[in-house]
Design a protein around this motif. Structure first.
Motif, PDB file in Angstrom:
ATOM      1  N   ASN A   1      20.294 -13.259  53.245  1.00 23.48           N
ATOM      2  CA  ASN A   1      20.050 -11.938  52.648  1.00 23.48           C
ATOM      3  C   ASN A   1      18.701 -11.973  51.951  1.00 23.48           C
ATOM      4  O   ASN A   1      18.153 -13.022  51.669  1.00 23.48           O
ATOM      5  CB  ASN A   1      21.174 -11.544  51.683  1.00 23.48           C
ATOM      6  N   GLY A   2      18.155 -10.811  51.700  1.00 22.79           N
ATOM      7  CA  GLY A   2      16.840 -10.725  51.098  1.00 22.79           C
ATOM      8  C   GLY A   2      15.777 -10.508  52.166  1.00 22.79           C
ATOM      9  O   GLY A   2      16.083 -10.181  53.313  1.00 22.79           O
ATOM     10  N   ARG A   3      14.528 -10.691  51.768  1.00 18.24           N
ATOM     11  CA  ARG A   3      13.416 -10.396  52.657  1.00 18.24           C
ATOM     12  C   ARG A   3      12.413 -11.542  52.680  1.00 18.24           C
ATOM     13  O   ARG A   3      12.225 -12.228  51.684  1.00 18.24           O
ATOM     14  CB  ARG A   3      12.722  -9.115  52.193  1.00 18.24           C
ATOM     15  N   ALA A   4      11.781 -11.743  53.837  1.00 18.63           N
ATOM     16  CA  ALA A   4      10.717 -12.740  53.993  1.00 18.63           C
ATOM     17  C   ALA A   4       9.507 -12.036  54.578  1.00 18.63           C
ATOM     18  O   ALA A   4       9.616 -11.325  55.574  1.00 18.63           O
ATOM     19  CB  ALA A   4      11.162 -13.871  54.913  1.00 18.63           C
ATOM     20  N   GLY A   5       8.354 -12.244  53.973  1.00 18.86           N
ATOM     21  CA  GLY A   5       7.132 -11.591  54.431  1.00 18.86           C
ATOM     22  C   GLY A   5       6.613 -12.184  55.731  1.00 18.86           C
ATOM     23  O   GLY A   5       7.060 -13.227  56.216  1.00 18.86           O
ATOM     24  N   ARG A   6       5.646 -11.495  56.297  1.00 19.67           N
ATOM     25  CA  ARG A   6       5.065 -11.914  57.568  1.00 19.67           C
ATOM     26  C   ARG A   6       4.378 -13.267  57.444  1.00 19.67           C
ATOM     27  O   ARG A   6       4.456 -14.097  58.339  1.00 19.67           O
ATOM     28  CB  ARG A   6       4.078 -10.843  58.035  1.00 19.67           C
TER      29      ARG A   6
ATOM     30  N   ARG B   1      15.646 -12.875  57.611  1.00 15.60           N
ATOM     31  CA  ARG B   1      15.025 -12.289  56.421  1.00 15.60           C
ATOM     32  C   ARG B   1      13.755 -11.520  56.785  1.00 15.60           C
ATOM     33  O   ARG B   1      13.433 -10.503  56.181  1.00 15.60           O
ATOM     34  CB  ARG B   1      14.728 -13.362  55.378  1.00 15.60           C
ATOM     35  N   ARG B   2      13.028 -11.970  57.813  1.00 15.43           N
ATOM     36  CA  ARG B   2      11.840 -11.227  58.264  1.00 15.43           C
ATOM     37  C   ARG B   2      12.249  -9.890  58.884  1.00 15.43           C
ATOM     38  O   ARG B   2      11.586  -8.874  58.669  1.00 15.43           O
ATOM     39  CB  ARG B   2      11.056 -12.067  59.277  1.00 15.43           C
ATOM     40  N   LEU B   3      13.327  -9.881  59.647  1.00 14.31           N
ATOM     41  CA  LEU B   3      13.830  -8.622  60.200  1.00 14.31           C
ATOM     42  C   LEU B   3      14.269  -7.680  59.075  1.00 14.31           C
ATOM     43  O   LEU B   3      14.047  -6.472  59.160  1.00 14.31           O
ATOM     44  CB  LEU B   3      14.975  -8.888  61.172  1.00 14.31           C
TER      45      LEU B   3
ATOM     46  N   SER C   1      18.289  -4.791  61.064  1.00 11.46           N
ATOM     47  CA  SER C   1      19.440  -5.647  60.840  1.00 11.46           C
ATOM     48  C   SER C   1      19.169  -7.058  61.368  1.00 11.46           C
ATOM     49  O   SER C   1      18.429  -7.251  62.334  1.00 11.46           O
ATOM     50  CB  SER C   1      20.654  -5.056  61.566  1.00 11.46           C
ATOM     51  N   GLY C   2      19.804  -8.031  60.751  1.00 14.83           N
ATOM     52  CA  GLY C   2      19.676  -9.406  61.209  1.00 14.83           C
ATOM     53  C   GLY C   2      20.270  -9.639  62.586  1.00 14.83           C
ATOM     54  O   GLY C   2      19.944 -10.613  63.261  1.00 14.83           O
ATOM     55  N   TRP C   3      21.117  -8.738  63.027  1.00  9.96           N
ATOM     56  CA  TRP C   3      21.719  -8.869  64.346  1.00  9.96           C
ATOM     57  C   TRP C   3      20.688  -8.719  65.460  1.00  9.96           C
ATOM     58  O   TRP C   3      20.942  -9.099  66.599  1.00  9.96           O
ATOM     59  CB  TRP C   3      22.853  -7.855  64.526  1.00  9.96           C
TER      60      TRP C   3
END
Length: 158
Positions: free
Chosen positions: A49-54, A112-114, A120-122
């Motif tokens: 969960n959360g976010r990851a930058g490019r 997280r990048r998605l 969605s992570g799917w």
């Protein structure tokens, strides 16, 4: 190595040591800036969960490709091949170990990048269709992050 290069350049006149691209402080800045993304991915190896930058995704993916290519080369140079159930596909131990170590962090940083581009992570399952790798690579490497907050959390800190 950096210490040796600075000693050699200092012995050549001193001015080269200050302007040398091999200066240890410059290398430390570059090392810390780029390696922080890799360490961050390994620290959050099972955080989906959360976010990851490019930048985080790109540096980690390049690191994984480099490490796996390095271990694959070592396996071929040493000649380590073990028989597999499928005779055509050899088992290369160092390469397989590197894949086992990096598969979960790579999956989590991809998800997280998605999330960072509000998908969605799917969507990671698109890679199973072979042709789905193309849009997935585009989204992960080239799509800009959502500004501010989205349904997956706040924008990742730089």
């Amino acid at each position: 190595m950096n210490r040796l290069l600075s000693v050699v350049s200092e012995s050549r006149g001193g001015e080269e040591a200050r302007s040398s691209p091999f200066n240890s402080s410059i290398n430390n800045i570059i090392w810390e800036k780029n390696m922080k993304w890799i360490f961050k991915c390994f620290r959050k190896y099972a955080v989906f969960n959360g976010r990851a930058g490019r930048e985080e995704y790109t540096y980690f993916t390049l690191f994984v490709v480099f490490i796996q290519f390095f271990f694959l080369s070592i396996d071929f140079l040493i000649g380590w091949e073990f028989e597999n159930i499928i005779e055509v596909v050899p088992v290369l131990p160092l390469f397989e170990i590197s894949r086992l170590i990096t598969v979960l962090p790579a999956l989590s940083v991809t998800i997280r990048r998605l999330h960072d581009i509000n998908k969605s992570g799917w969507w990671v399952l698109m890679v199973l269709t072979i042709i789905g790798f193309i849009p997935l690579a585009y989204y992960c490497f080239f799509e800009k992050s959502d500004k501010g907050e989205n349904q997956y959390g706040l924008s990742p800190a730089k």
